[in-house]
Scaffold this motif. Structure first.
Motif, mmCIF file in Angstrom:
data_model
loop_
_atom_site.group_PDB
_atom_site.id
_atom_site.type_symbol
_atom_site.label_atom_id
_atom_site.label_comp_id
_atom_site.label_asym_id
_atom_site.label_seq_id
_atom_site.Cartn_x
_atom_site.Cartn_y
_atom_site.Cartn_z
ATOM 1 N N THR A 80 -77.174 19.269 -4.293
ATOM 2 C CA THR A 80 -77.236 17.836 -3.968
ATOM 3 C C THR A 80 -76.541 17.013 -5.038
ATOM 4 O O THR A 80 -75.796 16.075 -4.729
ATOM 5 N N TYR A 116 -72.801 17.421 -4.569
ATOM 6 C CA TYR A 116 -72.364 16.704 -3.369
ATOM 7 C C TYR A 116 -72.282 15.202 -3.648
ATOM 8 O O TYR A 116 -71.286 14.543 -3.294
ATOM 9 N N GLU A 117 -73.303 14.669 -4.303
ATOM 10 C CA GLU A 117 -73.337 13.235 -4.606
ATOM 11 C C GLU A 117 -72.293 12.853 -5.648
ATOM 12 O O GLU A 117 -71.832 11.706 -5.671
ATOM 13 N N LEU A 145 -70.569 13.348 5.850
ATOM 14 C CA LEU A 145 -71.913 12.814 6.035
ATOM 15 C C LEU A 145 -72.427 12.236 4.723
ATOM 16 O O LEU A 145 -72.011 12.628 3.635
ATOM 17 N N ASN A 180 -75.243 12.327 2.982
ATOM 18 C CA ASN A 180 -76.021 13.021 1.972
ATOM 19 C C ASN A 180 -76.014 14.522 2.234
ATOM 20 O O ASN A 180 -75.654 14.985 3.319
ATOM 21 N N ASP A 190 -78.459 16.750 2.523
ATOM 22 C CA ASP A 190 -79.388 17.272 3.531
ATOM 23 C C ASP A 190 -78.773 17.206 4.929
ATOM 24 O O ASP A 190 -78.891 18.153 5.720
ATOM 25 N N GLU A 191 -78.118 16.092 5.253
ATOM 26 C CA GLU A 191 -77.479 15.948 6.561
ATOM 27 C C GLU A 191 -76.324 16.939 6.710
ATOM 28 O O GLU A 191 -76.160 17.558 7.764
ATOM 29 N N ALA A 192 -75.532 17.071 5.662
ATOM 30 C CA ALA A 192 -74.389 17.975 5.716
ATOM 31 C C ALA A 192 -74.848 19.425 5.852
ATOM 32 O O ALA A 192 -74.253 20.217 6.597
ATOM 33 N N ALA A 217 -77.716 20.465 7.182
ATOM 34 C CA ALA A 217 -78.281 20.628 8.518
ATOM 35 C C ALA A 217 -77.176 20.795 9.561
ATOM 36 O O ALA A 217 -77.292 21.609 10.490
ATOM 37 N N MET A 218 -76.097 20.044 9.396
ATOM 38 C CA MET A 218 -74.976 20.163 10.328
ATOM 39 C C MET A 218 -74.309 21.529 10.208
ATOM 40 O O MET A 218 -73.937 22.150 11.212
ATOM 41 N N LYS A 248 -76.227 24.172 12.020
ATOM 42 C CA LYS A 248 -76.063 24.127 13.471
ATOM 43 C C LYS A 248 -74.766 24.787 13.928
ATOM 44 O O LYS A 248 -74.710 25.386 15.004
#
Length: 241
Positions: free
Chosen positions: A156, A159-160, A219, A221, A223-225, A227-228, A231
């Motif tokens: 994280t 990424y940030e 994306l 953040n 967490d969203e990236a 999760a994507m 999927k």
């Protein structure tokens, strides 16, 4: 790890060919109908490494994840250096010759990033928090086995750190990403092919966690990236050998 690619002349997206991920991002495909093609992915190496780290994280391999994330950050520094040098009209060949002087010295590469950033933006460059530098060194050099939550926090933080720079570059310097497809760069890459220049060649871009060369924005953040990625991973990657 293998990437799943389809034969473009066949126009059959349901037939996927698993090919071991290549450092060069160049993939030769011999399909069952006899088509011989080369597919070159336009993603930067740091994007691929970050995704490999995230795939390892999703599978629970924390040390492997940290290693890939750390390598991604180093290649991200290189990417930034090359983009900013391109902004200042330094060509790929000159960049490459100079890069060879520091190619095995990560601290010098980081110093190069800091000073090209200072030259271009006239302000102090962003830096990774020292706790994560120490964490990375403990994992890579001291054999520390990190917990899942620690590894995710490390990812994280990277990424940030990287995301605002990527957004800035996409907004202002997209044309300078062209060094990824520079003629000399491709000649270097083509040297790895078993039969260069005799196959139909395609340049491709796929969705990544950062979407550097995609029209899509990254994306907001990690967490969203992540999760994507979870999927779509089964349609992009395969663990089978």
């Amino acid at each position: 790890m293998k990437i799943l690619l389809n034969c473009l002349p066949c126009h059959d997206v349901s037939k996927l060919y698993p090919i071991e991920i290549q450092d060069t991002a160049i993939y030769e495909i011999d399909c069952e109908k006899g088509h011989k093609t080369v597919q070159i992915l336009n993603e930067a190496q740091f994007e691929t490494l970050f995704e490999l780290g995230s795939l390892a994280l999703l599978d629970g391999y924390t040390r492997e994840a940290v290693s890939s994330y750390a390598s991604s950050l180093e290649r991200f520094y290189e990417f930034c250096i090359r983009v900013l040098l391109s902004v200042h009209e330094v060509n790929y060949s000159t960049m490459n010759e100079t890069w060879k002087m520091v190619t095995v010295q990560s601290e010098r590469q980081l110093g190069a990033f800091y000073f090209i950033w200072l030259l271009h933006y006239k302000k102090t460059p962003p830096k990774i928090a020292q706790k994560w530098v120490t964490f990375r060194n403990d994992v890579i050099h001291k054999g520390y086995i990190p917990k899942y939550d620690e590894t995710k926090q490390y990812a994280t933080s990277l990424y940030e750190y990287m995301l605002p720079i990527i957004i800035e570059f996409k907004r202002n310097y997209t044309k300078h990403f062209e060094h990824l497809k520079d003629k000399d760069f491709l000649i270097d890459k083509y040297a790895c092919l078993s039969s260069p220049f005799v196959r139909d060649t395609y340049f491709l871009s796929k969705e990544t966690m950062f979407n550097l060369v995609s029209s899509k924005d990254p994306l907001g953040n990690f967490d969203e990236a992540l999760a994507m990625l979870a999927k779509r991973k089964d349609t992009l990657y395969s663990n089978s050998f």
